[in-house]
Design an enzyme around this catalytic site. Structure first.
Site, PDB file in Angstrom:
ATOM      1  CB  ALA A  32      -5.755   3.177   5.630  1.00  0.00           C
ATOM      2  CB  SER A  66      -5.763   1.885  13.023  1.00  0.00           C
ATOM      3  OG  SER A  66      -5.306   0.990  12.030  1.00  0.00           O
ATOM      4  CG  ASP A 103      -2.069  -1.021   1.054  1.00  0.00           C
ATOM      5  OD1 ASP A 103      -2.276  -1.509  -0.067  1.00  0.00           O
ATOM      6  OD2 ASP A 103      -2.737  -1.314   2.072  1.00  0.00           O
TER       7      ASP A 103
END
Length: 337
Positions: free
Chosen positions: A222, A226, A106
């Site tokens: 992403a 989190s 990524d």
């Protein structure tokens, strides 16, 4: 949704693609060599950034690129017996290419998306990393991917971006964009960031926190994920406002319209902070500054190789347990279930 025909070259034009690779991955050199060999065989020029080529074992620079990235300014190198174009690492690296092919994870994809967005060409990811959520395919399928590139057997969709501008009073500090998220975050570990979130010109809440991020649907899996943000399907244009480690009773993420304008105001006696764009670029955000965020003026064009639903990718990448799913009796089951 747009089709690959928008990226077609006329029959008289030389076809070329920009290949960006994470050369720290063990499989990277073999993957690059395969792409170069197959593209040369099909009369498709491979272009690479000079710094990447220099890090590849066995590559030989035969002509350094001149400043600029037009075809006449490109240099050349020999890689595994085949000639490729090389250019400098500038935002214009993909000019004249029909797409950007990413071989990596990524992080490599986000770097390559800068080239793709600047040139307004699509980007295609092949995962050499771990999760590789942004990648369209895995390295085991690379031969088929190259064939689809050569045959133009793909379609292109648009992925939303966000743009943020930092002001201190009436003074403009800077502006930048992100594919995943812009994260306003404190620099020092001790203390908290004093931030006030505003949506469409109205205050929402004060926060004592580590930061506040504004994410796109692409970025919802992403950093925002989190921090407790929701996963948003990429077909839905929206922005997620996610407080990060907030000391507040109301610290839930917000999902706002793509036409909304979000602002984060920093307290006058707050911690020093910065605005980070995809973790790759940053702007200083002094005490008392204001960060204004809105949908980006240009999307990132994204290559799709098939019509696999986002749900299947989510389950596969995050290895979600779905053994209890029965589904409708006339619904096809995904492979492996």
């Amino acid at each position: 949704m747009t089709t690959h025909s928008e990226t077609d070259s006329s029959p008289s034009e030389q076809r070329r693609i920009l290949v960006e690779a994470n050369i720290t991955r063990e499989a990277s050199a073999a993957a690059v060599n395969h792409v170069v060999e197959e593209c040369v065989r099909q009369n498709v020029v491979v272009r690479m950034v000079e710094a990447t080529v220099l890090a590849l074992h066995g590559a030989k620079i035969t002509q350094r690129p001149a400043p600029g990235v037009s075809v006449g300014d490109a240099g050349s190198a020999i890689l595994d017996g085949h000639e490729i174009e090389i250019v400098g690492s500038t935002l214009a690296a993909a000019e004249g290419c029909e797409l950007v092919l990413v071989l990596g994870g990524d992080g490599t994809f986000l770097r390559a998306s800068e080239y793709a967005r600047a040139a307004n060409v699509p980007v295609l990811g092949v995962n050499l990393g771990h999760v590789g959520f942004l990648a369209e395919s895995e390295v085991a399928s690379l031969p088929a991917v190259v064939r689809q590139i050569v045959d133009r057997d793909y379609h292109v969709v648009n992925r939303m971006t966000v743009e943020a501008t930092v002001y201190l009073g009436a003074d403009l500090i800077g502006t930048n964009w992100a594919l995943n998220e812009v994260s306003i975050e404190k620099i020092e570990r001790q203390g908290v960031l004093e931030a006030t979130v505003e949506v469409d010109g109205r205050p929402v809440s004060d926060y004592g926190c580590d930061g506040v991020m504004v994410s796109t649907p692409t970025g919802s899996t992403a950093y925002a994920f989190s921090a407790g943000g929701p996963i948003v399907w990429p077909e839905l244009d929206a922005m997620m406002v996610v407080p990060n480690n907030a000391h507040a009773l109301f610290a839930r993420p917000l999902v706002v319209s793509p036409s909304s304008h979000v602002a984060v105001e920093i307290g006058t006696k707050s911690q020093r902070c910065l605005a980070s764009f995809d973790g790759r670029r940053s702007l200083s955000v002094p005490e008392g500054a204001r960060v204004e965020v809105a949908a980006g003026s240009r999307d990132v064009k994204w290559v799709r190789l098939d019509d696999e639903p986002f749900t299947d990718r989510l389950v596969s990448k995050f290895q979600l347990p779905v053994t209890g799913w029965r589904g409708r009796t006339d619904t096809p089951r995904p492979p492996g279930l």
